[in-house]
Design an enzyme around this catalytic site. Structure first.
Site, PDB file in Angstrom:
ATOM      1  N   LYS A  53      58.750  72.318  64.276  1.00 46.04           N
ATOM      2  CA  LYS A  53      59.030  72.896  62.839  1.00 46.04           C
ATOM      3  C   LYS A  53      57.984  71.963  61.719  1.00 46.04           C
ATOM      4  O   LYS A  53      57.658  70.847  62.305  1.00 46.04           O
ATOM      5  CB  LYS A  53      60.452  72.591  62.460  1.00 46.04           C
ATOM      6  CG  LYS A  53      60.673  73.444  61.331  1.00 46.04           C
ATOM      7  CD  LYS A  53      61.151  74.780  61.989  1.00 46.04           C
ATOM      8  CE  LYS A  53      61.534  75.878  60.766  1.00 46.04           C
ATOM      9  NZ  LYS A  53      61.971  76.980  61.341  1.00 46.04           N
ATOM     10  N   ASP A  75      58.747  80.299  57.661  1.00 44.28           N
ATOM     11  CA  ASP A  75      59.874  79.965  57.252  1.00 44.28           C
ATOM     12  C   ASP A  75      60.262  80.109  55.809  1.00 44.28           C
ATOM     13  O   ASP A  75      59.503  80.812  54.950  1.00 44.28           O
ATOM     14  CB  ASP A  75      60.461  78.564  57.700  1.00 44.28           C
ATOM     15  CG  ASP A  75      61.746  78.366  57.927  1.00 44.28           C
ATOM     16  OD1 ASP A  75      62.357  78.635  58.841  1.00 44.28           O
ATOM     17  OD2 ASP A  75      62.381  77.500  57.035  1.00 44.28           O
TER      18      ASP A  75
END
Ligand code: 2IT
Length: 445
Positions: free
Chosen positions: A124, A164
């Site tokens: 991430k 995201d």
């Protein structure tokens, strides 16, 4: 495994990283029994290795705003685990971004990606940059500066980012454009790209669509169906949009959406042009939902409140982590909610999850429910590798199959003696076992 001593030592090493510690604790509690039945895991210190990211890259991102002022942000990429395949996971641009949040997301991503059955590791990244109120030119300059700090760590077989919160098709396009210019290679080292330069059909819808396919499997397991059910959705971004679109297509009625300013209750259902209106609201860059009630007067805006106070059959948190707490869960259960599926990552607090599980309310965690997004990213990687573009029907059929498979894994590992399916336990055990097996097979590294 002594969960407490592992957690205590992690807390001492990483004080104050509360989201990360929360995510680790949930997984450890769920896998304790299977871990202890495999002494070889303990010997290889699998847990101790799995809870630490392989690598964290942090970098300063300097850019110039429209007034000519120099701005500085922090950029991160947490490459968590590549036992199964290249690091894979989204990039988040939001003022709240910090290392704890990105470590929790990278950790979760590792198990989620394992559940998809596709060969992807977990990662991430992101920045504390807030896209709110920024011009298109500012967004582009920021994305370019972000990639200047990160590109050496990326690659189609090394690390493949995606979107995201705060990062959609536009931002992916700007980041990919800069990456491609620097490496001078069209290897598709980003997913969620535009359709004209290697993107996959259905990727924008995939997280929400996949979540609803998963909900369909959960309901079918109880000999029930989604038709005619009322649904509370939170958020109004890409994920909430896809979930609302598919829920409506399947005959359910979505009665709420929400933003940082409060929530909208629409008794007639968020359908038709109202679903497109979500995209418009998002595109304004204001990060508010209040204008919905001005545009559609049958709806009511509740400032500063959360949608979980409405009586509904199904609750779908689609906004951000810890958005549904213990009190919200009690209200939902008291109002007779039948099913709660987290579409956001770690959308429910531990107290909320306890409330659902103790009351035997059907609940499933984000790493299972929302895996359709990254699964379709995996399909985009396959299409890029073979230099082809698949039809929407083919991508959607594969997405369907993957979500059904994840549901089967959850049932296999999460069914309790009384027949209740603990999807949290099922997802964590299935994901963990796959990563652990891959790590064991590759030696002590
Ligand atoms: O949380 C997630 O799974 C995502 N943001 C999507 C990640 C991806 O690589 O498509």
């Amino acid at each position: 495994m002594d969960i407490n001593s592992i957690l205590n030592s992690l807390e001492a090493k990483h004080p104050g990283e509360k989201e990360y510690l929360q995510a680790v604790k949930e997984v450890l509690i769920c896998v304790e029994d299977v871990y202890n039945s495999h002494p070889e895991f303990e010997k290889a210190k699998i847990i101790e290795r799995m809870v630490e990211p392989d690598r964290i890259v942090t970098f300063r991102v300097t850019w110039v705003d429209d007034r000519g002022e120099v701005q500085n942000n922090i950029g991160y990429r947490v490459q968590f685990n590549n036992a199964i395949g290249p690091y894979k996971g989204g990039i988040r641009f939001h003022a709240s971004v910090n290392l704890s949040i990105l470590k929790f997301l990278g950790f979760e991503q590792t198990f989620k990606n394992a559940l998809t059955t596709l060969p992807m590791g977990g990662a991430k990244g992101g920045s504390d940059f807030s896209p709110r109120g920024k011009s298109d030119a500012e967004i582009m300059r920021f994305c370019q500066a972000f990639i200047l700090g990160l590109w050496k760590n990326l690659g189609p077989d090394r690390d493949v980012p995606a979107g995201d919160i705060g990062v959609g098709g536009r931002e992916v396009g700007y980041m990919y454009g800069m990456y491609k210019k620097l490496v001078n290679e069209c290897t598709g080292t980003f997913t969620g790209k535009g359709l004209s330069f290697g993107g996959s059909l259905v990727r924008p819808e995939a997280t929400g669509f996949g979540a609803l396919y998963f909900v369909q499997s959960m309901l079918a397991e109880k000999n029930d169906s989604i038709e005619g059910k009322t649904v509370a959705v939170s958020g109004f971004g890409n994920v909430a949009w896809g979930a609302t679109l598919k829920a409506t297509q399947l005959g359910a009625k979505v009665v709420t959406i929400s933003g940082p300013d409060g929530y909208i209750y629409d008794p007639e259902g968020v359908s038709g042009e109202k679903i497109d209106y979500l995209l418009y609201l998002r595109a304004t860059g204001e990060d508010i939902v209040a204008p919905y009630a001005e545009r559609f007067p049958e709806a009511t805006f509740y400032p500063g409140r959360k949608p979980w106070e409405q009586k509904v059959d199904i609750a779908l948190p689609c906004a951000t982590q810890n958005e549904l707490d213990g009190d919200d869960a009690k209200t939902l259960v008291e109002n007779g909610v039948e099913l709660v599926a987290e579409v956001s990552n770690m959308g429910c607090t531990p107290e909320a999850i306890d409330t659902f599980i103790n009351s035997r309310t059907t609940y499933a965690p984000g790493k299972a429910v929302n895996a359709g997004g990254v699964a379709t990213s995996g399909l985009e990687m396959s299409q890029n590798a073979e230099h082809l573009q698949w039809s929407a029907e083919e991508v959607d059929a594969r997405l369907h199959e993957i979500m059904r498979n994840i549901h089967t894994q959850c049932v296999a590992h999460g069914t309790e003696p009384d027949g209740f399916i603990n999807y949290m336990k099922g997802a964590n055990i299935a994901g963990f076992m796959k990563v652990a097996d891959a790590m064991m097979g590759q030696g002590i590294i």
